[in-house]
Design a protein around this motif. Structure first.
Motif, PDB file in Angstrom:
ATOM      1  N   TYR A  56       0.845  -1.103   0.088  1.00  0.00           N
ATOM      2  CA  TYR A  56       0.030  -0.027  -0.075  1.00  0.00           C
ATOM      3  C   TYR A  56       0.824   1.228   0.042  1.00  0.00           C
ATOM      4  O   TYR A  56       0.491   2.253  -0.684  1.00  0.00           O
ATOM      5  N   ASP A  57       1.981   1.237   0.649  1.00  0.00           N
ATOM      6  CA  ASP A  57       2.959   2.377   0.868  1.00  0.00           C
ATOM      7  C   ASP A  57       3.634   2.941  -0.464  1.00  0.00           C
ATOM      8  O   ASP A  57       3.874   3.855  -0.436  1.00  0.00           O
ATOM      9  N   ILE A  58       3.934   1.794  -1.012  1.00  0.00           N
ATOM     10  CA  ILE A  58       5.092   2.016  -2.056  1.00  0.00           C
ATOM     11  C   ILE A  58       4.340   1.958  -3.727  1.00  0.00           C
ATOM     12  O   ILE A  58       5.089   2.223  -4.419  1.00  0.00           O
ATOM     13  N   SER A  59       3.294   1.313  -3.711  1.00  0.00           N
ATOM     14  CA  SER A  59       2.819   0.981  -5.062  1.00  0.00           C
ATOM     15  C   SER A  59       1.392   1.269  -5.153  1.00  0.00           C
ATOM     16  O   SER A  59       0.496   0.930  -4.262  1.00  0.00           O
ATOM     17  N   VAL A  60       0.801   2.426  -5.919  1.00  0.00           N
ATOM     18  CA  VAL A  60      -0.433   2.924  -6.255  1.00  0.00           C
ATOM     19  C   VAL A  60      -1.026   1.934  -7.340  1.00  0.00           C
ATOM     20  O   VAL A  60      -0.559   2.605  -8.590  1.00  0.00           O
ATOM     21  N   GLN A 120      -4.175   7.148  -0.933  1.00  0.00           N
ATOM     22  CA  GLN A 120      -3.072   6.125  -1.100  1.00  0.00           C
ATOM     23  C   GLN A 120      -1.684   6.971  -1.897  1.00  0.00           C
ATOM     24  O   GLN A 120      -0.569   6.730  -1.374  1.00  0.00           O
ATOM     25  N   HIS A 121      -2.062   7.773  -2.716  1.00  0.00           N
ATOM     26  CA  HIS A 121      -1.144   8.364  -3.573  1.00  0.00           C
ATOM     27  C   HIS A 121      -0.670   9.484  -2.559  1.00  0.00           C
ATOM     28  O   HIS A 121       0.622   9.532  -2.869  1.00  0.00           O
ATOM     29  N   ASN A 123      -0.087   9.128   0.810  1.00  0.00           N
ATOM     30  CA  ASN A 123       0.875   8.429   1.649  1.00  0.00           C
ATOM     31  C   ASN A 123       1.916   8.009   0.970  1.00  0.00           C
ATOM     32  O   ASN A 123       3.011   7.891   1.537  1.00  0.00           O
ATOM     33  N   GLN A 124       1.767   7.380  -0.200  1.00  0.00           N
ATOM     34  CA  GLN A 124       3.012   7.205  -1.023  1.00  0.00           C
ATOM     35  C   GLN A 124       4.157   8.233  -1.105  1.00  0.00           C
ATOM     36  O   GLN A 124       5.228   7.976  -1.101  1.00  0.00           O
TER      37      GLN A 124
END
Length: 216
Positions: A56-60, A120-121, A123-124
């Motif tokens: 979730y943190d590194i890929s949207v 999510q974006h 957060n990324q």
């Protein structure tokens, strides 16, 4: 025992005391892996970052979000058309109340999906910014190959065995190290050695083997 501890790292990031950059977290890394030779090759910050983050943190997955939003929007349009047709012909293919509820449900679902992808974006962006600030300390440049082997053996391969999602995370994390041009990280050597290690792992369950196939 180490697997349990690593999973604890995965769930501990919600507590400020255990955030991936905290002193307590970095200390715990050394408790999990007491072999001092490992810390001569990779930093505790890299280890903590790897084990605390998730897919979730590194890929949207924007394509998947866009596809689902498009699908719901098409459904919503069909419902609206049906409502318009019912009003013009005074017929009811669906009860008026049910039709309104479905339109509302689809509208809220679209709104929720759009909010999810933006959250999510956001957060990324925060995560990538933090990793970019730390990346110079991830690998000692002078120990390029041994550092990457240590990273594979203590991070990538153990986590790739956990689940298909973790295996995909491992693949994305390796890609991230490449795109961020992390000093001391050789993408070619990393990919070559990862393939060598995976091809020589024989003592795995069927589930673990399937997970590794996702990573490859």
């Amino acid at each position: 025992k180490r697997e349990k501890a690593c999973k604890k790292l995965l769930s501990s990031r919600l507590n400020d005391e255990w955030s991936m950059g905290s002193d307590r977290m970095l200390e715990m890394c050394k408790e999990i892996c007491p072999d001092e030779s490992v810390w001569d090759k990779i930093s505790t910050r890299l280890y903590a970052s790897f084990w605390c983050l998730s897919l979730y943190d590194i890929s949207v997955p924007r394509k998947e979000y866009d596809s689902e939003i498009g699908h719901v929007e098409a459904t919503l349009q069909n419902l609206k058309n049906e409502k318009t047709e019912n009003m013009s012909t005074k017929t009811e293919n669906m009860s008026t109340k049910k039709l309104k509820n479905e339109i509302l449900r689809c509208t809220m679902l679209i709104k929720g999906l759009k909010e999810d992808v933006e959250n999510q974006h956001a957060n990324q962006k925060v995560v990538l910014k933090r990793l970019a600030e730390w990346k110079d300390d991830f690998f000692p440049v002078s120990q390029n190959e041994s550092a990457i082997m240590a990273f594979l053996q203590t991070c990538i391969i153990p986590r790739a065995l956990f689940s298909a999602e973790d295996a995909l995370y491992c693949a994305q994390f390796g890609k991230l190290l490449h795109t961020q041009r992390v000093p001391g990280f050789s993408t070619a050597f990393f990919l070559m050695k990862a393939a060598d290690i995976v091809s020589n792992i024989f003592c795995t369950t069927e589930r673990e083997a399937n997970n590794l196939s996702v990573y490859i």
